[in-house]
Write an enzyme that holds these catalytic residues in place. Structure first.
Site, PDB file in Angstrom:
ATOM      1  N   GLU A  98       2.962  24.486 -10.884  1.00 28.00           N
ATOM      2  CA  GLU A  98       4.494  23.654 -11.267  1.00 28.00           C
ATOM      3  C   GLU A  98       4.685  23.874 -12.549  1.00 28.00           C
ATOM      4  OE1 GLU A  98       6.136  20.949  -8.368  1.00 28.00           O
ATOM      5  OE2 GLU A  98       4.282  19.925  -8.934  1.00 28.00           O
TER       6      GLU A  98
ATOM      7  N   GLU B  21       0.476  20.922  -1.945  1.00 27.42           N
ATOM      8  CA  GLU B  21       0.867  19.575  -1.790  1.00 27.42           C
ATOM      9  C   GLU B  21       1.186  19.188  -0.062  1.00 27.42           C
ATOM     10  OE1 GLU B  21       1.354  20.003  -6.092  1.00 27.42           O
ATOM     11  OE2 GLU B  21       1.801  21.311  -3.977  1.00 27.42           O
TER      12      GLU B  21
END
Length: 266
Positions: free
Chosen positions: A120, A140
């Site tokens: 990210e 995730e």
């Protein structure tokens, strides 16, 4: 020059090098790391002698993502930084480049794991270099979580949507070669040389007119969501003033005189 126990800041000429420094935990994000990282971005923005930033990790990993226990300030000495987070609840998002875009070019140098929060943060950088054994991915969903660091918005704007959705929805790891193949990174180099390559690219950036470099970067991001007509108009507004600077005149003189230019941000 600041830094914390989990974030090293050093200068390499006109380049600021920010190094995630928690190798025993694969540089998982901690509160001391996030505070130091945000301070590093602010230092790069504030110091005109800094022309580029290289972002890397110590040891054999770039970043394995968020350490929730460390973010809570437990077991990592993070409690002394709690007042910083209380004063600015958005600090961690700024540190991770979700809510902050440095005005200087940021070059990522990745070795080993660059997953979850690491991937990210990578999306907030401008130029990306990785060692051959680097691993990328957004894990995730495999943990029943959401990649809330910006990936559902940014990733599809940086790589083809089909690849973005595969990465987001499968949570599988990607090799450096795969990541380069889908456009997530730009260079794959032998293991242990990503930082060297990133610093070489930084030197190329540093040799250019800093006002021009910053204006070009700003224009690319400002116009990304515009129509072509809107973007071209915005580009003129951002670009024309550069031609009136002393740096632009110096660049022309240096070219005519066949010598390296000496830029002064004027």
């Amino acid at each position: 020059m600041g830094g914390t126990e989990h974030l090293n800041i050093q200068r390499e000429g006109a380049t600021l090098v920010l190094t995630l420094n928690r190798p025993e935990a694969k540089n998982a994000l901690s509160l001391p790391m996030l505070v130091g990282l945000y301070d590093g971005w602010l230092e790069a923005d504030a110091d005109d002698s800094i022309r580029s930033v290289v972002f890397t990790g110590a040891g054999d990993s770039f970043c394995a993502g968020m350490d929730l226990k460390a973010l809570a300030g437990k077991d990592t000495g993070g409690e002394q930084y709690r007042d910083r987070l209380n004063a600015d609840p958005d600090l961690h998002w700024k540190a991770m480049l979700r809510h902050h875009r440095p005005r200087k070019p940021v070059i990522a140098a990745v070795e080993g794991y660059c997953v979850a929060g690491g991937t990210e943060m990578l999306q907030g950088t401008d130029i990306r270099v990785a060692g051959e054994s680097a691993i990328f991915g957004l894990f995730e969903v495999k943990r029943g979580l959401f990649p809330i660091g910006g990936s559902t918005v940014r990733l599809q704007r940086q790589i083809p949507r089909t690849h973005a959705l595969e990465m987001l929805l499968t949570g599988r790891p990607y090799t450096a070669r795969e990541a380069a193949g889908i456009g997530l990174i730009g260079h794959v180099v032998p293991d242990g040389t990503a930082l060297t390559k990133a610093l070489e690219i930084a030197e190329l950036v540093n040799a250019c007119g800093p006002l021009a470099v910053e204006a070009v970067k700003a224009s690319v991001y400002e116009t990304a969501g515009m129509t072509e007509t809107e973007g071209l108009a915005a580009e003129l507004e951002r670009g024309w003033p550069v031609f009136d600077t002393a740096d632009a005149k110096e660049g022309a003189r240096a070219f005519a005189e066949k010598r390296p230019p000496v830029y002064r941000r004027a």
